[in-house]
Design an enzyme around this catalytic site. Structure first.
Site, PDB file in Angstrom:
ATOM      1  N   GLU A 129      49.886  37.079  -0.515  1.00  0.00           N
ATOM      2  CA  GLU A 129      49.512  38.475  -0.250  1.00  0.00           C
ATOM      3  C   GLU A 129      50.521  39.141   0.677  1.00  0.00           C
ATOM      4  O   GLU A 129      51.180  38.462   1.456  1.00  0.00           O
ATOM      5  CB  GLU A 129      48.130  38.511   0.449  1.00  0.00           C
ATOM      6  CG  GLU A 129      47.047  37.825  -0.346  1.00  0.00           C
ATOM      7  CD  GLU A 129      45.821  37.476   0.504  1.00  0.00           C
ATOM      8  OE1 GLU A 129      45.608  38.122   1.561  1.00  0.00           O
ATOM      9  OE2 GLU A 129      45.095  36.554   0.113  1.00  0.00           O
ATOM     10  N   LYS A 131      51.753  40.951   4.006  1.00  0.00           N
ATOM     11  CA  LYS A 131      51.280  40.960   5.389  1.00  0.00           C
ATOM     12  C   LYS A 131      51.389  42.404   5.880  1.00  0.00           C
ATOM     13  O   LYS A 131      52.487  42.920   6.099  1.00  0.00           O
ATOM     14  CB  LYS A 131      52.128  40.026   6.257  1.00  0.00           C
ATOM     15  CG  LYS A 131      51.605  39.913   7.670  1.00  0.00           C
ATOM     16  CD  LYS A 131      52.337  38.836   8.441  1.00  0.00           C
ATOM     17  CE  LYS A 131      51.710  38.568   9.808  1.00  0.00           C
ATOM     18  NZ  LYS A 131      51.545  39.745  10.633  1.00  0.00           N
ATOM     19  N   ASP A 133      51.326  45.666   8.112  1.00  0.00           N
ATOM     20  CA  ASP A 133      51.749  45.844   9.496  1.00  0.00           C
ATOM     21  C   ASP A 133      50.892  46.917  10.159  1.00  0.00           C
ATOM     22  O   ASP A 133      51.223  48.091  10.185  1.00  0.00           O
ATOM     23  CB  ASP A 133      53.226  46.256   9.516  1.00  0.00           C
ATOM     24  CG  ASP A 133      53.827  46.074  10.889  1.00  0.00           C
ATOM     25  OD1 ASP A 133      53.152  45.505  11.761  1.00  0.00           O
ATOM     26  OD2 ASP A 133      54.978  46.506  11.086  1.00  0.00           O
ATOM     27  N   TYR A 244      41.276  42.020   3.729  1.00  0.00           N
ATOM     28  CA  TYR A 244      41.887  40.815   3.157  1.00  0.00           C
ATOM     29  C   TYR A 244      41.031  39.556   3.303  1.00  0.00           C
ATOM     30  O   TYR A 244      41.443  38.482   2.920  1.00  0.00           O
ATOM     31  CB  TYR A 244      43.283  40.569   3.749  1.00  0.00           C
ATOM     32  CG  TYR A 244      43.332  40.575   5.264  1.00  0.00           C
ATOM     33  CD1 TYR A 244      42.698  39.594   6.003  1.00  0.00           C
ATOM     34  CD2 TYR A 244      44.016  41.577   5.942  1.00  0.00           C
ATOM     35  CE1 TYR A 244      42.731  39.605   7.378  1.00  0.00           C
ATOM     36  CE2 TYR A 244      44.060  41.592   7.331  1.00  0.00           C
ATOM     37  CZ  TYR A 244      43.417  40.604   8.036  1.00  0.00           C
ATOM     38  OH  TYR A 244      43.437  40.617   9.388  1.00  0.00           O
ATOM     39  N   LYS A 333      57.524  35.789   7.487  1.00  0.00           N
ATOM     40  CA  LYS A 333      57.957  37.146   7.808  1.00  0.00           C
ATOM     41  C   LYS A 333      59.290  37.480   7.143  1.00  0.00           C
ATOM     42  O   LYS A 333      60.107  36.594   6.877  1.00  0.00           O
ATOM     43  CB  LYS A 333      58.121  37.289   9.325  1.00  0.00           C
ATOM     44  CG  LYS A 333      56.805  37.217  10.073  1.00  0.00           C
ATOM     45  CD  LYS A 333      56.349  38.571  10.526  1.00  0.00           C
ATOM     46  CE  LYS A 333      56.315  38.614  12.026  1.00  0.00           C
ATOM     47  NZ  LYS A 333      55.944  39.881  12.571  1.00  0.00           N
ATOM     48  N   CYS A 427      76.510  67.982  33.022  1.00  0.00           N
ATOM     49  CA  CYS A 427      75.773  68.213  31.774  1.00  0.00           C
ATOM     50  C   CYS A 427      76.733  68.748  30.704  1.00  0.00           C
ATOM     51  O   CYS A 427      77.475  69.700  30.952  1.00  0.00           O
ATOM     52  CB  CYS A 427      74.651  69.215  32.017  1.00  0.00           C
ATOM     53  SG  CYS A 427      73.885  69.802  30.504  1.00  0.00           S
ATOM     54  N   CYS A 430      75.903  72.641  30.206  1.00  0.00           N
ATOM     55  CA  CYS A 430      75.962  73.710  31.202  1.00  0.00           C
ATOM     56  C   CYS A 430      76.803  73.343  32.427  1.00  0.00           C
ATOM     57  O   CYS A 430      76.880  74.130  33.370  1.00  0.00           O
ATOM     58  CB  CYS A 430      74.561  74.109  31.649  1.00  0.00           C
ATOM     59  SG  CYS A 430      73.773  72.880  32.697  1.00  0.00           S
ATOM     60  N   CYS A 445      69.660  66.556  33.770  1.00  0.00           N
ATOM     61  CA  CYS A 445      70.323  67.824  34.106  1.00  0.00           C
ATOM     62  C   CYS A 445      69.311  68.640  34.906  1.00  0.00           C
ATOM     63  O   CYS A 445      68.232  68.941  34.406  1.00  0.00           O
ATOM     64  CB  CYS A 445      70.720  68.567  32.825  1.00  0.00           C
ATOM     65  SG  CYS A 445      71.176  70.282  33.149  1.00  0.00           S
ATOM     66  N   CYS A 450      69.666  75.614  31.868  1.00  0.00           N
ATOM     67  CA  CYS A 450      70.632  75.032  30.929  1.00  0.00           C
ATOM     68  C   CYS A 450      70.254  75.487  29.517  1.00  0.00           C
ATOM     69  O   CYS A 450      69.101  75.332  29.108  1.00  0.00           O
ATOM     70  CB  CYS A 450      70.566  73.507  31.045  1.00  0.00           C
ATOM     71  SG  CYS A 450      71.492  72.646  29.779  1.00  0.00           S
TER      72      CYS A 450
HETATM   73  S1  IVH Z   1      44.654  36.534   6.984  1.00  0.00           S
HETATM   74  C1  IVH Z   1      42.910  33.140   9.367  1.00  0.00           C
HETATM   75  N1  IVH Z   1      45.930  38.251   5.455  1.00  0.00           N
HETATM   76  O1  IVH Z   1      48.316  39.239  10.414  1.00  0.00           O
HETATM   77  C2  IVH Z   1      43.638  34.153   8.561  1.00  0.00           C
HETATM   78  N2  IVH Z   1      46.152  38.467   7.807  1.00  0.00           N
HETATM   79  O2  IVH Z   1      48.595  36.766  12.648  1.00  0.00           O
HETATM   80  C3  IVH Z   1      43.767  35.396   9.282  1.00  0.00           C
HETATM   81  N3  IVH Z   1      47.540  40.376   8.507  1.00  0.00           N
HETATM   82  O3  IVH Z   1      46.313  39.907  12.975  1.00  0.00           O
HETATM   83  C4  IVH Z   1      44.505  36.475   8.729  1.00  0.00           C
HETATM   84  N4  IVH Z   1      48.021  41.107   6.498  1.00  0.00           N
HETATM   85  O4  IVH Z   1      45.682  41.264  10.999  1.00  0.00           O
HETATM   86  C5  IVH Z   1      45.668  37.859   6.712  1.00  0.00           C
HETATM   87  N5  IVH Z   1      46.987  39.702   3.973  1.00  0.00           N
HETATM   88  C6  IVH Z   1      46.719  39.333   5.239  1.00  0.00           C
HETATM   89  C7  IVH Z   1      47.242  40.004   6.358  1.00  0.00           C
HETATM   90  C8  IVH Z   1      46.933  39.545   7.630  1.00  0.00           C
HETATM   91  C9  IVH Z   1      48.188  41.305   7.802  1.00  0.00           C
HETATM   92  C10 IVH Z   1      47.546  40.297  10.002  1.00  0.00           C
HETATM   93  C11 IVH Z   1      46.212  40.053  10.594  1.00  0.00           C
HETATM   94  C12 IVH Z   1      46.442  39.188  11.803  1.00  0.00           C
HETATM   95  C13 IVH Z   1      47.847  38.765  11.647  1.00  0.00           C
HETATM   96  C14 IVH Z   1      47.882  37.248  11.620  1.00  0.00           C
END
Ligand code: IVH
Length: 685
Positions: A129, A131, A133, A244, A333, A427, A430, A445, A450
């Site tokens: 899946e 991740k 942000d 998720y 990551k 500056c 000015c 400044c 200015c």
């Molecule tokens: S599962 C035990 N799935 O990543 C499993 N986390 O360090 C827990 N996050 O703060 C998380 N996308 O908020 C999972 N598809 C995803 C995610 C996800 C983002 C974040 C989550 C958590 C951090 C994990």
């Protein structure tokens, strides 16, 4: 849903009985929930925006007519409720764990080998899946209704953000009942609150215009918006959510992670199935990672990696947990998007408050789909610490932030021609001597006249939330500054009719109007002046708080950081900013001049500022002299509260022509009713 149920055809004006109102409210609520689901979860709306708006407006007016029929779960309740003094805490029934985070392919391979060994299979099945942000939250639905929402916090206890999460438009307050899956009596899900990139840019643009600090990245914006004490502020932010995980679901068990992602949307909960995938074995995992890494620049939201989870719940249980993270999942990551390029020059920009910032001019380079030719260098101290020189080859990184950063110089690539950078002593706009802090982090400044500062500070001063001088748009400001008529904020108050004669497009009517508008600013409450001064990090809300907490602007000018930190909602950054701002003698002289000219009404502040404390006003019907926004602002600046609902907490209802159910309710409850004129008298207009 039957086709007729999609667009309940309701004429609100014809509904007079409670019974028919109840049926209509039910029908409208059901339809709106369904359309939210089509729009947000399925991304396949079946009506257009204007039809949707009509349904929502009908529901709002019915609820106004029959306030007792409004349910807390109503789709109209996405506007935010009462302000809190602090966020409460919630203990998570099951700890919210984090994920082991890795950056190296070899660690993913090790992870897969461990899963194979422990599960005794050749190719493990994973749910792969994105991740997301953003900010992790837990949502608890009881009997289908959203009951509690909390942040992750330390994993064991989080903050209670229920009122705020309820304002997220795509999140159902009541789970949808579809024929396929019965709604569990208790459902605990987890997900990520985030802001889409386009919405983030719009939000920052709006903040920049109103002089509020911009957010560095969508994650900060989402976190800041979710942790507000006033849910109305959260409601005004474009928050979104992806779920998720489901950690509890009474009467229903999920065999796999994948089945969770597939089932939740049926109840209206948004997941991200399109970008997720079932992968068998490590090769598929690594392919998925590089595919998503390529796709990420074209996604409407930020992802910072991928998450691999053993798909079978039985297998997850077999593998178990470490102290802080599960053994059956990892986050892989993406590498930060970086590129090496040449640092051609370092230029110095002068901001609205006179702050000088060094900016790197780079040989254009593509980083993650964006052409970068400038990057922030923050300040002199930072440049020295990183030993960055003009002519260097430098690594530039986009780590999800709006402004790319120069990370470090490639010292091996130096040929001796590189030059060290020195902040100018005067500056660039000015020629005033620059004031540099001892730690070399702040260069200022000091000249409030200015030209670089003056244009921006006057435009902000005249903006809507500030002194609201309509006749002073940015073109006119430029004209007045270029002609040397406006040299400071104070000079606005010294302008005379004859000074403006002969300026292009300044007719007699316009000049008179403009001078009248400027004169009228003297009767605005002190919070408006505080905001209009353009103190960094002080937006409209903070200005109000400051006006409430100080007897006069002179007192505010004399406040120390400690004094300011005693105010609950003022943090160290704002406190420092205010003290720095008033710490300069030029600024103090300018503000004292404005007070002398009659602005910020110090005596009025002392006598009147708090006299509406303890009152709650509701405005209903059409106001003829004031607009609602102004009327509400006035009440709040005098210490009162405003609300749009008449309840036993309401102390005054101001009625204008066309007032309906709210007036009736106020009469029933015996609340004081005022005409607009009586209200104007009361507040001294
Ligand atoms: S599962 C035990 N799935 O990543 C499993 N986390 O360090 C827990 N996050 O703060 C998380 N996308 O908020 C999972 N598809 C995803 C995610 C996800 C983002 C974040 C989550 C958590 C951090 C994990």
């Amino acid at each position: 849903m039957e086709p007729n149920d999609l667009r309940p055809d309701i004429d609100v004006s014809k509904i007079s009985s409670r019974k028919s109102a109840k049926a209509a409210i039910n029908g409208l609520s059901k339809a709106i929930r369904y359309h939210n689901y089509r729009y947000y979860v399925l991304d396949a709306p079946v009506i257009d925006d204007s039809e949707y708006d009509t349904l929502l407006l009908n529901l709002i007016s019915l609820e106004e007519k029959f306030p007792e029929l409004q349910s807390p779960d109503s789709p109209t309740q996405k506007v935010g409720g009462e302000t809190l003094s602090e966020l409460g805490t919630i203990e998570h029934a099951i700890p919210m764990l984090s994920l082991q985070t890795v950056y190296e392919e070899s660690v993913v391979r090790d992870f897969d080998t461990r899963c194979q060994d422990e599960l005794g299979v050749d190719a493990v099945e994973y749910s792969a899946e994105p991740k997301f942000d953003g900010l992790a939250v837990e949502l608890i639905y009881e009997n289908g209704s959203l009951a509690i929402a909390s942040t992750r916090g330390d994993g064991l206890t989080g903050e209670d953000v229920t009122a705020n999460v309820k304002t997220i438009r795509e999140l159902p307050l009541v789970l949808l009942e579809t024929s396929e899956e019965a709604v569990p009596s208790r459902l605990v899900v987890r997900g990520e609150v985030y802001i889409r990139l386009q919405d983030f840019e719009k939000l920052n643009l709006k903040r920049e215009k109103s002089g509020e600090p911009i957010f560095a990245n969508p994650r900060n914006a989402a976190a800041g918006s979710l942790r507000q004490l006033d849910p109305k502020i959260t409601a005004s932010r474009p928050l979104r959510i992806f779920i998720y995980d489901a950690v509890e679901s009474e009467g229903l068990s999920f065999d796999t992670q994948w089945s969770i992602l597939k089932s939740l949307p049926k109840w209206g909960l948004p997941t991200q199935l399109k970008l997720s995938r079932i992968c068998h074995g490590v090769k598929a995992l690594l392919e998925y990672h590089s595919e998503l890494d390529e796709k990420r620049d074209n996604l409407p939201f930020e992802i910072d990696g991928v998450v691999f989870k053993v798909n079978s719940k039985t297998d997850q249980d077999k593998m178990g947990y470490r102290a802080r993270d599960p053994r059956w999942a990892i986050a892989y990551k993406f590498k930060p998007r970086a590129a090496a390029t040449k640092l051609l020059d370092i230029i110095v920009q002068v901001g609205r408050t006179g702050r000088l910032t060094p900016v790197a001019e780079l040989e254009s380079v593509r980083i993650g789909g964006v052409t970068v030719s400038r990057a922030s260098l923050h300040n002199q101290s930072e440049i020295e610490r990183k030993d960055i020189r003009i002519g260097d080859t430098v690594m530039v990184v986009r780590a999800g932030d709006v402004i790319p950063q120069v990370e470090y110089p490639v010292k091996e690539a130096r040929n001796g021609s590189e030059k060290e950078f020195e902040m100018p002593t005067v500056c660039p706009k000015c020629n005033s001597a620059i004031e540099m802090s001892v730690d070399k982090k702040l260069a200022q400044c000091p000249n409030m006249s200015c030209p670089a500062q003056i244009r921006r500070s006057i435009s902000h001063f005249a903006s809507r939330g500030g002194m609201d001088i309509e006749g002073l748009g940015s073109k006119r400001v430029d004209q007045l500054v270029d002609a040397g008529i406006v040299t400071s904020l104070l000079s606005l108050y010294k302008m005379k009719n004859e000074d403006l004669h002969g300026l292009e497009r300044f007719g007699e009517r316009l000049i008179e109007n403009l001078l009248e508008q400027i004169e009228a600013t003297k009767s605005l409450p002190p919070n408006r002046l505080i905001y209009a001064l353009g103190i960094p990090n002080v937006g409209e809300q903070t200005a109000k708080i400051l006006a409430h907490n100080f007897d006069s602007i002179t007192d505010l000018m004399a406040a120390t950081e400690t004094d300011l930190l005693r105010i609950e909602t003022i943090g160290p950054e704002i406190a420092r900013s205010i003290v720095e701002f008033f710490g300069r003698k030029e600024t103090r002289a300018m503000v004292e001049g404005l007070i002398k000219a009659g602005l910020g009404k110090e005596s009025a502040l002392e006598e009147t500022s708090q006299f509406l404390t303890g009152t709650t006003f509701v405005f209903t019907g059409t106001l003829e002299k004031l607009n609602r926004r102004e009327a509400k602002q006035l009440v709040e600046s005098l210490g009162g509260k405003t609300s749009s609902i008449v309840s036993k907490n309401t102390t005054h209802v101001v009625v204008g022509p066309g007032a309906g159910s709210k007036l009736k309710k106020a009469q029933e409850l015996g609340i004081e009713i005022l005409s607009e004129d009586e209200f104007a008298n009361m507040v001294g207009l």
